[in-house]
Design a protein around this motif. Structure first.
Motif, PDB file in Angstrom:
ATOM      1  N   SER B   6     -33.314  -4.190  -4.882  1.00 52.43           N
ATOM      2  CA  SER B   6     -34.164  -5.358  -5.124  1.00 52.43           C
ATOM      3  C   SER B   6     -35.513  -5.161  -4.445  1.00 52.43           C
ATOM      4  O   SER B   6     -35.681  -4.275  -3.607  1.00 52.43           O
ATOM      5  CB  SER B   6     -33.494  -6.608  -4.553  1.00 52.43           C
ATOM      6  N   CYS B   7     -36.483  -5.999  -4.791  1.00 44.77           N
ATOM      7  CA  CYS B   7     -37.794  -5.928  -4.154  1.00 44.77           C
ATOM      8  C   CYS B   7     -37.674  -6.171  -2.645  1.00 44.77           C
ATOM      9  O   CYS B   7     -38.393  -5.574  -1.847  1.00 44.77           O
ATOM     10  CB  CYS B   7     -38.745  -6.958  -4.772  1.00 44.77           C
ATOM     11  N   ARG B   8     -36.749  -7.021  -2.277  1.00 40.19           N
ATOM     12  CA  ARG B   8     -36.545  -7.293  -0.855  1.00 40.19           C
ATOM     13  C   ARG B   8     -36.151  -6.004  -0.122  1.00 40.19           C
ATOM     14  O   ARG B   8     -36.725  -5.660   0.922  1.00 40.19           O
ATOM     15  CB  ARG B   8     -35.446  -8.350  -0.678  1.00 40.19           C
ATOM     16  N   SER B  11     -39.080  -3.391  -0.198  1.00 41.22           N
ATOM     17  CA  SER B  11     -40.168  -3.655   0.743  1.00 41.22           C
ATOM     18  C   SER B  11     -39.789  -3.186   2.149  1.00 41.22           C
ATOM     19  O   SER B  11     -40.620  -2.649   2.886  1.00 41.22           O
ATOM     20  CB  SER B  11     -40.535  -5.140   0.743  1.00 41.22           C
ATOM     21  N   ALA B  12     -38.506  -3.345   2.499  1.00 34.77           N
ATOM     22  CA  ALA B  12     -38.044  -2.879   3.813  1.00 34.77           C
ATOM     23  C   ALA B  12     -38.077  -1.349   3.875  1.00 34.77           C
ATOM     24  O   ALA B  12     -38.442  -0.768   4.910  1.00 34.77           O
ATOM     25  CB  ALA B  12     -36.637  -3.394   4.098  1.00 34.77           C
ATOM     26  N   SER B  15     -41.611  -0.114   4.335  1.00 36.54           N
ATOM     27  CA  SER B  15     -41.995  -0.283   5.736  1.00 36.54           C
ATOM     28  C   SER B  15     -41.366   0.811   6.605  1.00 36.54           C
ATOM     29  O   SER B  15     -42.043   1.466   7.393  1.00 36.54           O
ATOM     30  CB  SER B  15     -41.575  -1.671   6.215  1.00 36.54           C
ATOM     31  N   LEU B  18     -42.757   4.262   6.849  1.00 34.90           N
ATOM     32  CA  LEU B  18     -43.900   4.489   7.731  1.00 34.90           C
ATOM     33  C   LEU B  18     -43.450   4.826   9.150  1.00 34.90           C
ATOM     34  O   LEU B  18     -44.252   5.229   9.982  1.00 34.90           O
ATOM     35  CB  LEU B  18     -44.786   3.238   7.774  1.00 34.90           C
TER      36      LEU B  18
END
Lengths: 189, 71
Positions: B6-8, B11-12, B15, B18
């Protein structure tokens, strides 16, 4: 010793910049002042040799980074703030995503955001957004992104787990992008 | 079949990418998702921008620099 005085002046000329740099991390004028003072002493007493390969400021910032991490380590031991207010495990990301895991508000295209780097106001907004982060979240984020400290070292210094570290970094980034969206990019500057 | 993230979750992953080296499966899932999801592509670019913005802090003080150069 003319050369020595010259070098001293040159090092001193960077004091204001170094103080601003340290304040971004430490957010405590006294602690920041101490870190800068230690840096200048180390620089001038030749504890850290200036090889002349880099600009003086870059070299000083390199020393300062170590002093800042030392200060954070010390603070971290003195104050057990594992769960400082706002740093808890609040489910803030639940408001950013729908139940099915899709974005609540799809991230906007910032176009060519690097144009903002030429704007003085941008840095003020960025610092304002950073100041709003909960203490521990901000500290982890600043160590990671501003000092460039590797995650495993941050974990050691702050005595947290890598998972906790990643969660805090994620939260900081989510909060900052939302803040920049609202305070900078929505303003169509 | 590989489960879709999922986008959730993505996104993690963006992050964490990085901060640590992602595993092969993670990179694959991330790449696939970014190909089809404009929102997460935008997010990924925003994260890269955030990193380069932080490297520029504090904003250079032109006066201090001029002062340092004139000595």
């Amino acid at each position: 010793m003319k050369d020595e005085n010259h070098f001293q002046d040159e090092v001193e000329a960077h004091r204001t910049y170094l103080l601003r740099y340290a304040n971004l991390q430490l957010r405590n004028a006294t602690v920041a002042e101490d870190a800068v003072q230690d840096t200048l002493v180390a620089a001038l007493t030749g504890q850290q040799r200036f090889a002349g390969r880099s600009a003086v400021r870059t070299w000083l910032v390199g020393i300062l980074k170590h002093k800042i991490v030392d200060a954070i380590r010390k603070q971290s031991r003195e104050v057990a703030f594992a769960n400082a207010p706002g740093d808890g495990d609040g489910g803030e990301s639940d408001t950013l995503f729908k139940v099915d895991g899709h974005w609540q508000d799809v991230p906007a295209d910032w176009g060519n955001p690097e144009q903002s780097f030429g704007r003085k106001e941008f840095y003020a907004v960025l610092e304002e957004c950073l100041a709003k982060l909960p203490k521990r979240t901000r500290q982890v984020f600043m160590m990671r992104e501003h000092l460039g400290t590797p995650t495993d070292e941050i974990c050691k210094v702050l005595e947290i787990t890598p998972t906790h570290c990643w969660v805090l970094l994620y939260r900081a980034r989510m909060a900052l992008r939302a803040c920049l969206q609202q305070k900078w990019f929505d303003g169509a500057r | 079949m590989m489960s879709l993230r999922s986008c959730r979750e993505v996104s993690a992953l963006v992050s964490q990418g990085l901060d640590r080296e992602l595993g092969f499966g993670e990179r694959l899932a991330l790449g696939l998702h970014l190909q089809i999801c404009k929102g997460c592509r935008g997010f990924s670019r925003q994260m890269a921008f955030l990193r380069s913005a932080l490297e520029r802090l504090p904003e250079d003080d032109p006066q201090a620099r001029a002062g340092a150069q004139s000595t």
